[in-house]
Design an enzyme around this catalytic site. Structure first.
Site, PDB file in Angstrom:
ATOM      1  N   THR A  27      -7.738   0.322  -7.443  1.00  0.00           N
ATOM      2  CA  THR A  27      -6.963   1.333  -8.167  1.00  0.00           C
ATOM      3  C   THR A  27      -7.814   1.775  -9.341  1.00  0.00           C
ATOM      4  O   THR A  27      -8.850   1.164  -9.637  1.00  0.00           O
ATOM      5  CB  THR A  27      -5.626   0.779  -8.706  1.00  0.00           C
ATOM      6  OG1 THR A  27      -5.894  -0.153  -9.762  1.00  0.00           O
ATOM      7  CG2 THR A  27      -4.810   0.092  -7.620  1.00  0.00           C
ATOM      8  N   ALA A  56      -7.915  -3.683 -10.824  1.00  0.00           N
ATOM      9  CA  ALA A  56      -7.114  -3.044 -11.865  1.00  0.00           C
ATOM     10  C   ALA A  56      -8.051  -2.764 -13.044  1.00  0.00           C
ATOM     11  O   ALA A  56      -8.757  -3.674 -13.497  1.00  0.00           O
ATOM     12  CB  ALA A  56      -5.974  -3.963 -12.292  1.00  0.00           C
ATOM     13  N   VAL A  82     -10.717  -7.489 -12.264  1.00  0.00           N
ATOM     14  CA  VAL A  82     -10.715  -6.572 -13.409  1.00  0.00           C
ATOM     15  C   VAL A  82     -11.873  -5.591 -13.299  1.00  0.00           C
ATOM     16  O   VAL A  82     -13.031  -5.982 -13.135  1.00  0.00           O
ATOM     17  CB  VAL A  82     -10.781  -7.366 -14.737  1.00  0.00           C
ATOM     18  CG1 VAL A  82     -10.940  -6.418 -15.927  1.00  0.00           C
ATOM     19  CG2 VAL A  82      -9.530  -8.226 -14.896  1.00  0.00           C
ATOM     20  N   LYS A  83     -11.514  -4.318 -13.380  1.00  0.00           N
ATOM     21  CA  LYS A  83     -12.534  -3.264 -13.314  1.00  0.00           C
ATOM     22  C   LYS A  83     -12.947  -2.879 -14.722  1.00  0.00           C
ATOM     23  O   LYS A  83     -12.088  -2.545 -15.560  1.00  0.00           O
ATOM     24  CB  LYS A  83     -11.905  -2.028 -12.683  1.00  0.00           C
ATOM     25  CG  LYS A  83     -12.439  -1.623 -11.333  1.00  0.00           C
ATOM     26  CD  LYS A  83     -11.755  -0.326 -10.956  1.00  0.00           C
ATOM     27  CE  LYS A  83     -12.260   0.227  -9.675  1.00  0.00           C
ATOM     28  NZ  LYS A  83     -11.597   1.495  -9.350  1.00  0.00           N
ATOM     29  N   THR A  84     -14.249  -2.921 -14.966  1.00  0.00           N
ATOM     30  CA  THR A  84     -14.757  -2.484 -16.277  1.00  0.00           C
ATOM     31  C   THR A  84     -15.768  -1.363 -16.049  1.00  0.00           C
ATOM     32  O   THR A  84     -16.499  -1.377 -15.050  1.00  0.00           O
ATOM     33  CB  THR A  84     -15.439  -3.646 -17.040  1.00  0.00           C
ATOM     34  OG1 THR A  84     -16.404  -4.258 -16.166  1.00  0.00           O
ATOM     35  CG2 THR A  84     -14.451  -4.699 -17.482  1.00  0.00           C
TER      36      THR A  84
END
Ligand code: E4P
Length: 222
Positions: A27, A56, A82-84
């Site tokens: 997402t 996310a 976790v998307k950074t």
């Protein structure tokens, strides 16, 4: 190649999940903004639907804020990745969060050197954006090939997640190259299975079968 869907639509995810070949979901803030409902609740529902990595994305742009958000997102469900964003602050946050055992998907990757640094910072996934490079007349698939070639030389625990795939040919090329994962919109996913010869072939098989049954029934009735 693992198949991820690039969507936050629970309806689409539930439908596609029934086929049994969806390995994960990506997402992003734009995708979550399209859905109605609480984004965190949507993420948790997605995690309950697909037992695989669910990306996310943080929206903070400083490392401290990203770490705080990342810890919170990771606490929502064990499937959360976790998307950074691939900026200096994102790299700092990735280093800290990955050190704590949180899986990081480094997003918005447009060069192989960004992917190299992301892997060194401990990212579990790197997401080269193929379609967005194609949009500016730069061959996006070449970036995926470069990253795969670089990663082949080393022992990074980092998977190449070909992202921003816009049509089935992108998926095919990513698979040919040996990308670990391809993430795509549901429309592209559905198009992967569709073939007119399969449909017409099945129609003919069923028609022939019905004809044969009718003939057998006629013979038996004589
Ligand atoms: C990947 O993680 C991104 O969400 C996505 O693939 C972006 O695709 P787009 O360029 O079609 O928006």
């Amino acid at each position: 190649m693992k198949i991820f869907l690039d969507t936050a639509s629970l309806k689409d995810i539930r439908e596609a999940a029934k086929l049994g070949v969806v390995d994960g979901i990506t997402t992003n803030p734009s995708l979550l903004a399209k859905e109605s409902g609480d984004p965190e609740e949507i993420l948790v529902e997605i995690c309950k639907t697909i037992d695989g990595p669910i990306s996310a994305e943080v929206v903070a742009t400083d490392a401290e804020g990203m770490v705080k958000e990342g810890r919170h997102l990771a606490s929502l469900h064990p499937n959360i990745v976790v998307k950074t964003p691939c900026i200096p602050e994102g790299l700092k946050a990735a280093k800290i969060l990955s050190g704590e055992g949180t899986r990081i998907n480094m997003t918005l990757i447009f060069s192989a050197t960004q992917a190299l640094l992301s892997a060194k910072a401990g990212a579990r996934y790197v997401s080269p954006f193929v379609g967005r490079l194609d949009d500016i007349s730069t061959p996006g698939m070449e970036l995926v090939a470069d990253i795969i070639q670089i990663f082949d030389h080393y022992d990074f625990d980092c998977e190449v997640l070909a992202a921003s795939l816009r049509h089935p040919m992108h998926v095919l090329e990513a698979a040919r190259m040996g990308a670990d994962i391809g993430t795509m919109p549901v429309a592209v996913f559905n198009a992967l299975l569709k073939h007119p010869l399969t449909d017409s072939g099945l129609k003919k098989f069923l028609e022939d079968w019905e004809k044969a049954k009718a003939q057998m029934a006629a013979k038996a009735g004589r």
